[in-house]
Design a protein around this motif. Structure first.
Motif, mmCIF file in Angstrom:
data_model
loop_
_atom_site.group_PDB
_atom_site.id
_atom_site.type_symbol
_atom_site.label_atom_id
_atom_site.label_comp_id
_atom_site.label_asym_id
_atom_site.label_seq_id
_atom_site.Cartn_x
_atom_site.Cartn_y
_atom_site.Cartn_z
ATOM 1 N N ALA A 153 -3.193 13.316 1.481
ATOM 2 C CA ALA A 153 -2.256 12.687 0.552
ATOM 3 C C ALA A 153 -2.617 11.222 0.368
ATOM 4 O O ALA A 153 -3.263 10.603 1.209
ATOM 5 N N LEU A 154 -2.170 10.667 -0.781
ATOM 6 C CA LEU A 154 -2.406 9.256 -1.053
ATOM 7 C C LEU A 154 -1.531 8.406 -0.145
ATOM 8 O O LEU A 154 -0.340 8.682 0.041
ATOM 9 N N SER A 155 -2.101 7.387 0.383
ATOM 10 C CA SER A 155 -1.346 6.443 1.192
ATOM 11 C C SER A 155 -0.517 5.543 0.284
ATOM 12 O O SER A 155 -0.775 5.451 -0.928
ATOM 13 N N PRO A 156 0.483 4.852 0.801
ATOM 14 C CA PRO A 156 1.275 3.935 -0.045
ATOM 15 C C PRO A 156 0.399 2.879 -0.725
ATOM 16 O O PRO A 156 0.667 2.490 -1.866
ATOM 17 N N GLU A 157 -0.634 2.362 0.015
ATOM 18 C CA GLU A 157 -1.506 1.366 -0.600
ATOM 19 C C GLU A 157 -2.272 1.946 -1.787
ATOM 20 O O GLU A 157 -2.430 1.301 -2.838
ATOM 21 N N GLN A 158 -2.767 3.195 -1.626
ATOM 22 C CA GLN A 158 -3.489 3.827 -2.725
ATOM 23 C C GLN A 158 -2.568 4.066 -3.923
ATOM 24 O O GLN A 158 -2.941 3.826 -5.075
ATOM 25 N N GLN A 159 -1.359 4.568 -3.640
ATOM 26 C CA GLN A 159 -0.423 4.840 -4.727
ATOM 27 C C GLN A 159 -0.046 3.566 -5.460
ATOM 28 O O GLN A 159 0.071 3.532 -6.700
ATOM 29 N N LYS A 160 0.132 2.477 -4.704
ATOM 30 C CA LYS A 160 0.471 1.194 -5.333
ATOM 31 C C LYS A 160 -0.689 0.697 -6.207
ATOM 32 O O LYS A 160 -0.481 0.158 -7.296
ATOM 33 N N ALA A 161 -1.946 0.875 -5.707
ATOM 34 C CA ALA A 161 -3.104 0.448 -6.503
ATOM 35 C C ALA A 161 -3.191 1.240 -7.802
ATOM 36 O O ALA A 161 -3.471 0.689 -8.880
ATOM 37 N N VAL A 162 -2.936 2.559 -7.711
ATOM 38 C CA VAL A 162 -2.977 3.377 -8.925
ATOM 39 C C VAL A 162 -1.883 2.943 -9.901
ATOM 40 O O VAL A 162 -2.108 2.807 -11.104
#
Length: 617
Positions: free
Chosen positions: A542-551
């Motif tokens: 799953a996407l981490s919070p940092e990845q989701q925020k970057a997206v």
């Protein structure tokens, strides 16, 4: 008591004076013409006047324009008036040798049949489905014919050139004599690599069909007599006698088109897998023509590189195989103005000699995204990826083809011994006209035509303008010096400079926003790649919070910048629309109102003076 003339009588007298002046102008001043346009679009250049002065027999011009069928087509009718006015100028300057006939080929008329008989183009532009004619047919005393099938308004700047060329061809109906000097297998024959019989190159067939063509190789010692245009293609190993013959041909005012190459892809030695460069040899003559050409250097162009199929079956961009577009071609020279694509391979660099007193006109240039490498290194690089990996951008545009004109001195101080060239040695010419192209591979079929078989007949379909470059150059060089000197005409249309400035300004802002979007896209993708690498290391799916925020940040940035781009385009349209409304107001309302005010003031002044004169009497 002073008597005044009544208004009706004054109007009658003014009308009579007007008609008298018109008749006087038509009878006595019809040959007097003054061109007050900025670019002299209604007058003839000295080259055209020289062609007209050399006419021995009359030329009949038949100008076909669909006057009635083009009702409501204001732009086309204005351009037709421009063409007719220029043709009338030819008639006026032709000393009775130019006979102009204006014809309206109405539908189903004998005039329309005549236009079809001449082969003029019938454009389906009429509002009622009628065909529109806007062309020129011409004949001479020997019933030779030449036509301009349709006057394209987009080619307005070359209008005078096309008409002068047509008149010159009718006054000199003999076919141009073209001499081709090359050892390349342009005439076809058995291929040493495959053992099969290859057909003649397409450019050679075109020359043979259009002109009186003579082909000689490097073993020749002289040039054929009465050569109108000399074409040198990848010259190598020329005898001294032939080199001197070429030199003297130029000194006598002959016209040359030379294709030199730092590495010929089409030479038999190159095709048989030689690891060293196979370059042209013409340094003696090029030096005397004021041209610097280094046969050991090849231009690489990352922006213009063509995609080719690799030996492994993939597709890669080849920096040495380049496709020149309209941006890299001189739009002011008649030989390249109408061309859109020129494909070339292993192209060399041309430059003007520092002390050369010649006129230098670049015809083809590279982009700024270039590099220059050794021809031997290039020849040994079989994989295009090798060239891209070693590419070192120089940020410099190079001249790949140029026209040289003006005064030249001979490469020889005197006639060499044992030469078979007759006549006295000529040491200088002031009428040089030479085109040099730093590539010969562009003539090979594989770079510009596709051949297919249709019921046993070979159909040739060009996908680049390489052949047009050759025929345009031969046509131009084969004309008289007067025809070559005909300048590109100014355009009749007056552009809205303020609108153009607004457009340029908005497009600059638009491109800046695009660059910002691309940069942010690359930065965000790099950040995503880094986060994904961390995700792979941690084994999480799953996407981490940092990845989701970057997206999420990337998507919001993308939306914001796209909105800014729409705002820029909207503001551009709004500014242009506002300017257009002001122009309409000035033309429709303000200017007539100002004229009415001026006339009212003048009328009051005239009445006041009349009353004062009457009171004084």
């Amino acid at each position: 008591m002073r008597r005044t003339i009544s208004l009706p009588l004054m109007m009658i007298l003014l009308g009579g004076l007007f008609f008298a002046l018109v008749i006087l102008n038509n009878q006595l001043l019809s040959s007097v013409r003054t061109d007050l346009t900025e670019n002299k679009v209604y007058s003839l250049s000295k080259g055209s006047e020289a062609i007209l002065s050399e006419l021995d027999e009359p030329i009949n011009l038949y100008f076909f324009f669909s006057e009635k069928s083009s009702k409501g087509m204001t732009s086309l009718r204005n351009y037709a008036n421009r063409v007719q006015s220029l043709l009338e100028e030819y008639q006026s300057r032709g000393n009775g040798k130019i006979r102009l006939n204006i014809i309206d080929p109405e539908p189903f008329s004998e005039a329309e049949d005549l236009a079809n008989q001449y082969g003029l183009t019938a454009a389906g532009l009429g509002v009622a489905g009628d065909s529109i004619y806007l062309g020129l047919a011409a004949t001479n005393a020997l019933d030779d014919q030449q036509i301009i099938a349709f006057f394209d308004p987009q080619q307005e700047s070359f209008l005078e050139y096309e008409i002068s060329k047509l008149i010159y061809q009718l006054s000199n109906p003999a076919a141009l004599k073209v001499t081709l000097v090359t050892d390349l297998p342009v005439t076809g024959g058995q291929n040493p690599m495959t053992g099969r019989f290859d057909p003649a190159w397409t450019f050679y067939d075109q020359l043979d069909q259009l002109y009186s063509l003579t082909h000689i190789d490097s073993t020749a010692t002289t040039l054929p007599e009465e050569t109108d245009v000399l074409m040198l293609v990848h010259p190598k190993g020329l005898s001294e006698s032939l080199t001197y013959a070429i030199d003297q041909y130029v000194m006598a005012g002959g016209n040359v088109m030379a294709f030199v190459d730092p590495h010929s892809e089409s030479d038999a030695m190159s095709m048989m897998g030689g690891m060293s460069a196979n370059s042209s040899e013409l340094s003696t003559l090029l030096d005397s023509w004021g041209v610097v050409f280094d046969p050991t250097q090849v231009v690489l162009d990352a922006s213009l590189g063509l995609d080719i199929r690799t030996p492994q079956g993939g597709v890669a961009r080849h920096f040495g195989f380049i496709g020149l577009t309209a941006e890299q071609l001189d739009r002011n020279d008649v030989t390249t103005a109408n061309l859109e694509m020129i494909n070339a391979a292993s192209v060399g660099v041309l430059s003007k000699k520092a002390d050369a007193d010649v006129q230098w006109t670049p015809l083809m240039t590279s982009s700024q995204d270039t590099d220059v490498i050794s021809a031997d290194t290039y020849a040994s690089a079989r994989d295009p990826q090798t060239l891209s990996q070693s590419f070192n951008r120089q940020d410099k545009a190079y001249t790949l083809a140029a026209r040289i004109s003006g005064t030249l001195r001979s490469a020889y101080d005197s006639k060499p011994e044992n030469t078979q060239v007759s006549g006295a040695h000529v040491s200088e010419t002031s009428a040089a006209n030479i085109v040099v192209v730093a590539d010969s591979d562009l003539l090979a079929d594989r770079f510009w035509v596709q051949q297919t078989s249709f019921f046993g007949q070979t159909i040739v379909t060009p996908f680049a303008n390489n052949g047009d470059l050759v025929t345009n150059s031969v046509d131009n060089l084969g004309g008289s010096n007067a025809l070559i000197s005909v300048r590109s005409r100014g355009t009749f249309a007056r552009p809205f400079k303020v609108v153009e400035d607004l457009t340029v300004k908005a497009e600059e802002s638009f491109r800046a926003q695009e660059r910002a979007l691309q940069q942010q896209l690359e930065e965000t993708e790099a950040q995503l790649a880094q986060l994904q690498g961390q995700q792979m290391d941690g084994g999480a799916l799953a996407l981490s919070p940092e990845q989701q925020k970057a997206v999420d940040d990337f998507m919001q940035k993308k939306i914001d910048i796209r909105k800014a781009l729409r705002d820029v385009r909207h503001q551009l349209d709004k500014d242009i629309e506002s300017l257009g409304n002001w122009l309409k107001f000035i033309n429709i309302a303000a200017a007539p109102l100002a004229l009415m005010l001026v006339l009212m003031v003048l009328a009051r002044l005239f009445r006041r003076n009349a009353r004062l004169q009457k009171g004084g009497a």
